[in-house]
Design a protein around this motif. Structure first.
Motif, short mmCIF file in Angstrom:
data_model
loop_
_atom_site.label_atom_id
_atom_site.label_comp_id
_atom_site.label_asym_id
_atom_site.label_seq_id
_atom_site.Cartn_x
_atom_site.Cartn_y
_atom_site.Cartn_z
N TRP A 1 0.82 -1.21 0.00
CA TRP A 1 0.00 0.00 0.00
C TRP A 1 0.85 1.26 0.00
CZ3 TRP A 1 0.41 3.61 3.87
CH2 TRP A 1 1.08 3.21 5.02
N ASP A 2 2.09 1.17 0.48
CA ASP A 2 2.95 2.34 0.59
C ASP A 2 4.14 2.30 -0.38
OD1 ASP A 2 4.36 0.27 1.73
OD2 ASP A 2 4.86 1.35 3.56
N GLU A 3 4.05 1.54 -1.45
CA GLU A 3 5.20 1.33 -2.33
C GLU A 3 5.75 2.59 -2.97
OE1 GLU A 3 4.53 -1.13 -5.76
OE2 GLU A 3 2.65 -0.14 -6.22
N GLY A 4 4.93 3.63 -3.08
CA GLY A 4 5.39 4.85 -3.75
C GLY A 4 6.07 5.85 -2.84
N SER A 5 5.73 5.84 -1.57
CA SER A 5 6.33 6.86 -0.71
C SER A 5 6.14 6.56 0.77
CB SER A 5 5.70 8.22 -0.99
OG SER A 5 4.35 8.23 -0.61
N THR A 6 7.05 7.08 1.54
CA THR A 6 6.93 7.13 3.00
C THR A 6 7.19 8.58 3.38
OG1 THR A 6 9.25 6.55 3.28
CG2 THR A 6 7.68 4.75 3.33
N GLU A 7 6.14 9.33 3.55
CA GLU A 7 6.27 10.76 3.83
C GLU A 7 5.82 11.09 5.24
OE1 GLU A 7 4.63 13.29 0.70
OE2 GLU A 7 4.26 11.45 -0.42
N GLY A 8 6.31 12.23 5.74
CA GLY A 8 5.88 12.71 7.04
C GLY A 8 6.21 11.75 8.16
N THR A 9 7.39 11.17 8.11
CA THR A 9 7.80 10.20 9.11
C THR A 9 7.84 10.83 10.50
OG1 THR A 9 9.16 9.09 7.45
CG2 THR A 9 9.64 8.59 9.74
N SER A 10 7.20 10.20 11.46
CA SER A 10 7.26 10.61 12.86
C SER A 10 7.73 9.43 13.68
CB SER A 10 5.89 11.05 13.35
OG SER A 10 5.48 12.23 12.72
N VAL A 11 8.70 9.66 14.54
CA VAL A 11 9.30 8.59 15.32
C VAL A 11 9.33 8.99 16.78
CG1 VAL A 11 11.41 7.21 15.68
CG2 VAL A 11 10.74 7.88 13.37
N ILE A 12 9.04 8.03 17.64
CA ILE A 12 9.27 8.20 19.07
C ILE A 12 10.11 7.03 19.54
CG2 ILE A 12 7.13 9.49 19.51
CD1 ILE A 12 5.97 6.91 20.73
N ARG A 13 10.77 7.20 20.66
CA ARG A 13 11.58 6.13 21.25
C ARG A 13 11.05 5.94 22.66
NH1 ARG A 13 16.53 4.86 23.59
NH2 ARG A 13 17.57 3.17 22.51
N GLU A 14 10.61 4.73 22.94
CA GLU A 14 9.99 4.44 24.22
C GLU A 14 10.55 3.14 24.77
OE1 GLU A 14 5.52 5.17 25.38
OE2 GLU A 14 5.69 3.31 24.21
N ASN A 15 11.10 3.19 25.97
CA ASN A 15 11.70 2.01 26.60
C ASN A 15 12.71 1.32 25.69
OD1 ASN A 15 10.08 2.37 28.91
ND2 ASN A 15 8.40 1.29 27.91
N GLY A 16 13.54 2.12 25.02
CA GLY A 16 14.58 1.59 24.15
C GLY A 16 14.10 1.08 22.81
N GLN A 17 12.83 1.27 22.50
CA GLN A 17 12.27 0.78 21.24
C GLN A 17 11.76 1.95 20.41
OE1 GLN A 17 8.81 -1.72 21.71
NE2 GLN A 17 9.12 -2.68 19.73
N TYR A 18 12.07 1.91 19.11
CA TYR A 18 11.60 2.93 18.19
C TYR A 18 10.22 2.57 17.67
CZ TYR A 18 16.43 4.56 17.99
OH TYR A 18 17.66 5.04 18.32
N LYS A 19 9.37 3.58 17.53
CA LYS A 19 8.05 3.40 16.93
C LYS A 19 7.88 4.49 15.88
CE LYS A 19 6.35 1.51 21.23
NZ LYS A 19 5.42 1.65 22.35
N MET A 20 7.51 4.07 14.66
CA MET A 20 7.44 5.01 13.55
C MET A 20 6.06 5.01 12.92
SD MET A 20 9.79 5.24 10.11
CE MET A 20 9.18 3.79 9.27
N TRP A 21 5.57 6.21 12.60
CA TRP A 21 4.34 6.41 11.86
C TRP A 21 4.69 7.22 10.63
CZ3 TRP A 21 4.86 6.50 17.04
CH2 TRP A 21 3.98 5.75 17.79
N TYR A 22 3.96 6.97 9.55
CA TYR A 22 4.18 7.73 8.33
C TYR A 22 2.96 7.63 7.45
CZ TYR A 22 5.11 3.15 6.26
OH TYR A 22 5.01 1.86 5.83
N SER A 23 2.88 8.56 6.53
CA SER A 23 1.84 8.43 5.51
C SER A 23 2.51 7.85 4.28
CB SER A 23 1.21 9.80 5.20
OG SER A 23 2.18 10.69 4.71
N GLY A 24 1.74 7.22 3.45
CA GLY A 24 2.30 6.60 2.27
C GLY A 24 1.25 6.43 1.20
N GLY A 25 1.69 5.99 0.06
CA GLY A 25 0.77 5.78 -1.03
C GLY A 25 1.41 4.98 -2.14
N PRO A 26 0.60 4.52 -3.07
CA PRO A 26 1.13 3.67 -4.15
C PRO A 26 1.97 4.45 -5.17
CG PRO A 26 -1.21 4.06 -4.45
CD PRO A 26 -0.84 4.65 -3.14
N GLU A 27 1.72 5.70 -5.34
CA GLU A 27 2.49 6.50 -6.32
C GLU A 27 2.70 7.88 -5.84
OE1 GLU A 27 4.15 5.68 -9.16
OE2 GLU A 27 3.64 3.63 -8.70
#
Length: 135
Positions: free
Chosen positions: A109-135
């Motif tokens: 579903w996200d093969e075209g892009s990973t935009e607006g990446t937001s990352v937090i680090r909690e208890n030594g673990q990274y968690k990432m959210w992003y928007s994406g799309g096919p093209e």
């Protein structure tokens, strides 16, 4: 009632004017060291870098920037990938390994892009959210 309306409008006018005067006093200028992180050059996945998101890693005692990268128009803008850079002073940045840390899968579903990446680090673990799309 007429007196109340007048006082309310006067108060609102003073508030608006005082805020515009305060914000009008700021003089913004570019940092002489811009850009703080540059693209890697022609035919690289991060020739163009954009949409950086910075966090502080307390375990490593450093700032970490997650950014989007693109080949640009010569090869094709997409897919956008996510890279990592790190710094101890938020001014001088080093790119992590030169490779993207995240590349979208072909056919997903996200093969075209990973935009607006937001990352937090909690208890030594990274968690990432992003928007994406096919093209």
């Amino acid at each position: 009632m007429k007196s109340f309306t007048f006082k309310l409008l006067l108060l609102i006018s003073i508030f608006i004017l005082s805020n515009s005067l305060v914000f009008g006093q700021y003089t913004w200028s570019k940092f002489v060291g811009n850009p703080v992180i540059s693209g890697s050059g022609n035919n690289t996945w991060d020739k163009h870098v954009f949409m950086g998101n910075t966090i502080f890693n307390t375990d490593a005692n450093r700032y970490e920037m997650f950014y989007c990268g693109s080949y640009g128009s010569e090869v094709g803008w997409r897919p956008y990938r996510t890279g990592l850079a790190y710094s101890t002073d938020k001014i001088n940045w080093n790119k992590y390994s030169g490779n993207p840390i995240f590349t979208p899968d072909s056919g997903s579903w996200d093969e075209g892009s990973t935009e607006g990446t937001s990352v937090i680090r909690e208890n030594g673990q990274y968690k990432m959210w992003y928007s994406g799309g096919p093209e």
